[in-house]
Design a protein around this motif. Structure first.
Motif, PDB file in Angstrom:
ATOM      1  N   MET A   1      -8.283  -0.536  -4.867  1.00 34.14           N
ATOM      2  CA  MET A   1      -9.006   0.338  -3.951  1.00 34.14           C
ATOM      3  C   MET A   1      -8.590   0.036  -2.516  1.00 34.14           C
ATOM      4  O   MET A   1      -8.276  -1.100  -2.167  1.00 34.14           O
ATOM      5  CB  MET A   1     -10.520   0.146  -4.094  1.00 34.14           C
ATOM      6  CG  MET A   1     -11.076   0.494  -5.452  1.00 34.14           C
ATOM      7  SD  MET A   1     -12.886   0.407  -5.513  1.00 34.14           S
ATOM      8  CE  MET A   1     -13.303   1.946  -4.700  1.00 34.14           C
ATOM      9  N   ARG A   2      -8.632   1.058  -1.684  1.00 35.01           N
ATOM     10  CA  ARG A   2      -8.384   0.884  -0.251  1.00 35.01           C
ATOM     11  C   ARG A   2      -9.726   0.674   0.437  1.00 35.01           C
ATOM     12  O   ARG A   2     -10.627   1.497   0.316  1.00 35.01           O
ATOM     13  CB  ARG A   2      -7.658   2.108   0.306  1.00 35.01           C
ATOM     14  CG  ARG A   2      -6.235   2.261  -0.233  1.00 35.01           C
ATOM     15  CD  ARG A   2      -5.665   3.621   0.048  1.00 35.01           C
ATOM     16  NE  ARG A   2      -6.416   4.666  -0.655  1.00 35.01           N
ATOM     17  CZ  ARG A   2      -6.064   5.949  -0.684  1.00 35.01           C
ATOM     18  NH1 ARG A   2      -4.980   6.346  -0.040  1.00 35.01           N
ATOM     19  NH2 ARG A   2      -6.796   6.824  -1.339  1.00 35.01           N
ATOM     20  N   VAL A   3      -9.828  -0.437   1.150  1.00 34.59           N
ATOM     21  CA  VAL A   3     -11.115  -0.902   1.668  1.00 34.59           C
ATOM     22  C   VAL A   3     -11.097  -0.910   3.190  1.00 34.59           C
ATOM     23  O   VAL A   3     -10.166  -1.446   3.807  1.00 34.59           O
ATOM     24  CB  VAL A   3     -11.425  -2.324   1.156  1.00 34.59           C
ATOM     25  CG1 VAL A   3     -12.786  -2.796   1.667  1.00 34.59           C
ATOM     26  CG2 VAL A   3     -11.353  -2.385  -0.362  1.00 34.59           C
ATOM     27  N   ALA A  22      -9.851 -11.380   2.537  1.00 35.76           N
ATOM     28  CA  ALA A  22      -8.978 -10.280   2.129  1.00 35.76           C
ATOM     29  C   ALA A  22      -7.510 -10.674   2.307  1.00 35.76           C
ATOM     30  O   ALA A  22      -6.654 -10.336   1.470  1.00 35.76           O
ATOM     31  CB  ALA A  22      -9.294  -9.029   2.942  1.00 35.76           C
ATOM     32  N   ASP A  25      -6.488 -13.196  -0.471  1.00 33.46           N
ATOM     33  CA  ASP A  25      -6.622 -12.714  -1.848  1.00 33.46           C
ATOM     34  C   ASP A  25      -5.314 -12.844  -2.627  1.00 33.46           C
ATOM     35  O   ASP A  25      -4.268 -12.348  -2.210  1.00 33.46           O
ATOM     36  CB  ASP A  25      -7.080 -11.257  -1.829  1.00 33.46           C
ATOM     37  CG  ASP A  25      -7.266 -10.693  -3.224  1.00 33.46           C
ATOM     38  OD1 ASP A  25      -7.837 -11.401  -4.071  1.00 33.46           O
ATOM     39  OD2 ASP A  25      -6.818  -9.559  -3.469  1.00 33.46           O
ATOM     40  N   HIS A  30      -6.685  -4.859  -4.354  1.00 37.15           N
ATOM     41  CA  HIS A  30      -7.378  -4.082  -3.330  1.00 37.15           C
ATOM     42  C   HIS A  30      -6.781  -4.410  -1.960  1.00 37.15           C
ATOM     43  O   HIS A  30      -6.424  -5.563  -1.689  1.00 37.15           O
ATOM     44  CB  HIS A  30      -8.872  -4.396  -3.349  1.00 37.15           C
ATOM     45  CG  HIS A  30      -9.496  -4.247  -4.705  1.00 37.15           C
ATOM     46  ND1 HIS A  30      -9.555  -3.040  -5.369  1.00 37.15           N
ATOM     47  CD2 HIS A  30     -10.063  -5.171  -5.537  1.00 37.15           C
ATOM     48  CE1 HIS A  30     -10.149  -3.213  -6.542  1.00 37.15           C
ATOM     49  NE2 HIS A  30     -10.458  -4.488  -6.664  1.00 37.15           N
ATOM     50  N   THR A  31      -6.684  -3.406  -1.106  1.00 35.84           N
ATOM     51  CA  THR A  31      -6.051  -3.593   0.200  1.00 35.84           C
ATOM     52  C   THR A  31      -6.956  -3.077   1.316  1.00 35.84           C
ATOM     53  O   THR A  31      -7.793  -2.198   1.101  1.00 35.84           O
ATOM     54  CB  THR A  31      -4.708  -2.842   0.264  1.00 35.84           C
ATOM     55  OG1 THR A  31      -4.938  -1.443  -0.007  1.00 35.84           O
ATOM     56  CG2 THR A  31      -3.726  -3.393  -0.750  1.00 35.84           C
ATOM     57  N   ASP A  40     -11.105   4.211   0.172  1.00 37.17           N
ATOM     58  CA  ASP A  40     -11.860   4.556  -1.033  1.00 37.17           C
ATOM     59  C   ASP A  40     -13.290   4.034  -0.944  1.00 37.17           C
ATOM     60  O   ASP A  40     -14.185   4.548  -1.610  1.00 37.17           O
ATOM     61  CB  ASP A  40     -11.188   3.954  -2.273  1.00 37.17           C
ATOM     62  CG  ASP A  40      -9.787   4.481  -2.482  1.00 37.17           C
ATOM     63  OD1 ASP A  40      -9.621   5.714  -2.496  1.00 37.17           O
ATOM     64  OD2 ASP A  40      -8.856   3.655  -2.603  1.00 37.17           O
ATOM     65  N   HIS A 277     -11.554  -9.970  -3.930  1.00 37.89           N
ATOM     66  CA  HIS A 277     -11.278  -9.115  -5.090  1.00 37.89           C
ATOM     67  C   HIS A 277     -12.543  -8.836  -5.892  1.00 37.89           C
ATOM     68  O   HIS A 277     -12.843  -7.675  -6.221  1.00 37.89           O
ATOM     69  CB  HIS A 277     -10.233  -9.778  -5.991  1.00 37.89           C
ATOM     70  CG  HIS A 277     -10.043  -9.081  -7.301  1.00 37.89           C
ATOM     71  ND1 HIS A 277      -9.256  -7.957  -7.442  1.00 37.89           N
ATOM     72  CD2 HIS A 277     -10.576  -9.326  -8.537  1.00 37.89           C
ATOM     73  CE1 HIS A 277      -9.296  -7.541  -8.699  1.00 37.89           C
ATOM     74  NE2 HIS A 277     -10.083  -8.353  -9.386  1.00 37.89           N
ATOM     75  N   ILE A 280     -15.128  -6.547  -4.225  1.00 39.01           N
ATOM     76  CA  ILE A 280     -14.772  -5.127  -4.297  1.00 39.01           C
ATOM     77  C   ILE A 280     -14.976  -4.594  -5.712  1.00 39.01           C
ATOM     78  O   ILE A 280     -15.402  -3.446  -5.905  1.00 39.01           O
ATOM     79  CB  ILE A 280     -13.319  -4.905  -3.832  1.00 39.01           C
ATOM     80  CG1 ILE A 280     -13.135  -5.424  -2.402  1.00 39.01           C
ATOM     81  CG2 ILE A 280     -12.951  -3.424  -3.905  1.00 39.01           C
ATOM     82  CD1 ILE A 280     -14.118  -4.853  -1.396  1.00 39.01           C
ATOM     83  N   GLU A 281     -14.698  -5.421  -6.710  1.00 36.51           N
ATOM     84  CA  GLU A 281     -14.944  -5.001  -8.091  1.00 36.51           C
ATOM     85  C   GLU A 281     -16.434  -4.707  -8.303  1.00 36.51           C
ATOM     86  O   GLU A 281     -16.797  -3.713  -8.947  1.00 36.51           O
ATOM     87  CB  GLU A 281     -14.475  -6.092  -9.062  1.00 36.51           C
ATOM     88  CG  GLU A 281     -12.974  -6.258  -9.132  1.00 36.51           C
ATOM     89  CD  GLU A 281     -12.283  -5.066  -9.773  1.00 36.51           C
ATOM     90  OE1 GLU A 281     -12.581  -4.764 -10.941  1.00 36.51           O
ATOM     91  OE2 GLU A 281     -11.457  -4.427  -9.096  1.00 36.51           O
ATOM     92  N   SER A 284     -17.356  -1.485  -6.565  1.00 35.02           N
ATOM     93  CA  SER A 284     -16.884  -0.282  -7.263  1.00 35.02           C
ATOM     94  C   SER A 284     -17.872   0.168  -8.334  1.00 35.02           C
ATOM     95  O   SER A 284     -17.938   1.356  -8.671  1.00 35.02           O
ATOM     96  CB  SER A 284     -15.508  -0.541  -7.883  1.00 35.02           C
ATOM     97  OG  SER A 284     -15.594  -1.488  -8.945  1.00 35.02           O
TER      98      SER A 284
END
Length: 330
Positions: A1-3, A22, A25, A30-31, A40, A277, A280-281, A284
């Motif tokens: 995902m783009r963060v 980040a 990571d 995810h970036t 995203d 990571h 973000i998971e 999501s």
């Protein structure tokens, strides 16, 4: 995902840690991006100080929240969070938890920089707890008990966070107290983690960093996504703290196994190299659920939207008030 990670506040120290993790990571799935159109997911990092805009007015007024309501969440590590917005929360109460809108989360940073360092101490303490007695009646009760093999110390008069009125006055004292705290934890096989002002505690993660087994005494604590916490933690009901020493003694034979499982879980799920990571998971999972509340807000006339916001504020405030009354009864 783009963060896209941002904040609606002038100061949010946790944002710096988030951006740092980040960069660290290892999984690189995810970036980070800077454009809200390309993102995203947009994460608003909330300052930990509860005096800073408790009702999140600045967040509600942020243009990105209004325009990108379908992909925003918050990261909130306040002890008593205002959970009206979807997001990652370090200190959720089970009674506040809506799995479709809230995910329990690890703290981005522990406040004691000496915890987890390479101390060459033997594990000569069965268990320990150093903490303030004034943050919850459970702690006061725990610190009043007498145990032969558990080290207990009330740190109410410690300056762990420094003296905000005179930052230079207690630097040396703060450092020595933090070092003692880290040393006691490094010497302990088991670390007691009773709830304080919030159901969560830094000690859970500090214990894992120190090669100890967390003993979690918090009926309202919600486990962050990922690890099998039962493998490497001991859970003790709040109404059973009188037997805490017997419980720990009976688990001493499993210490080596539990601490190894704890190290593996920390490295896989909680360490700085993977923390971004997994956050973000978890985030999501929130985005997969319908965002009907935010969608309604955006389509209501301004006056109705404002009234609806006030209604939610009043409703959540009442819930917090009831929780405080329940705490006083304990």
């Amino acid at each position: 995902m783009r963060v896209l990670a941002t904040t609606a506040y002038p100061e949010a120290p946790s944002l710096s840690y988030f951006l740092e993790y980040a960069q660290q990571d290892q999984l690189k799935i995810h970036t980070l991006v800077n454009d809200p159109e390309l993102a995203d997911i947009i994460i608003f990092v909330d300052p930990p100080n509860p005096d800073d805009d408790f009702f999140l007015t600045k967040l509600f007024d942020h243009p990105w929240l209004k325009h990108f309501w379908y992909k925003f969440i918050v990261y909130n590590e306040r002890d008593e969070p205002f959970t009206i917005l979807p997001g990652l929360y370090t200190s959720l109460l089970k009674s506040q938890w809506n799995p479709k809108r809230h995910r329990p989360c690890v703290y981005l940073q522990v406040p004691n920089q000496f915890v987890g360092k390479s101390f060459s101490y033997k594990k000569d303490l069965l268990g320990s707890f150093m903490g303030s007695s004034r943050t919850h009646p459970l702690r006061k009760k725990l610190l009043s008990l007498n145990f032969s093999e558990l080290y207990l110390e009330d740190t109410t008069n410690y300056w762990f966070f420094g003296n905000t009125k005179n930052p230079q006055a207690h630097d040396n004292q703060t450092k020595s107290q933090k070092l003692k705290y880290a040393e006691i934890m490094a010497r302990s096989k088991f670390v007691l983690c009773p709830r304080g002002k919030s159901p969560s505690s830094f000690r859970v993660y500090e214990a894992l960093m120190s090669g100890a087994v967390p003993v979690i005494i918090s009926d309202e604590w919600i486990q962050p996504d990922g690890p099998n916490w039962q493998e490497f933690c001991i859970f003790v009901p709040e109404n059973n703290i009188e037997n805490i020493e017997n419980i720990v003694q009976s688990s001493e034979s499993k210490y080596e196994q539990m601490v190894q499982l704890g190290k593996m879980a920390y490295n896989e799920w909680l360490s700085p190299n993977v923390r971004f990571h997994h956050m973000i998971e978890s985030a999501s999972l929130i985005l997969k659920n319908p965002r009907w509340t935010e969608q309604i807000w955006q389509n209501l006339p301004c006056k109705v939207y404002a009234k609806r916001k006030i209604f939610y504020i009043a409703k959540t405030s009442l819930k917090l008030f009831k929780n405080m009354k329940n705490i006083k009864k304990i």
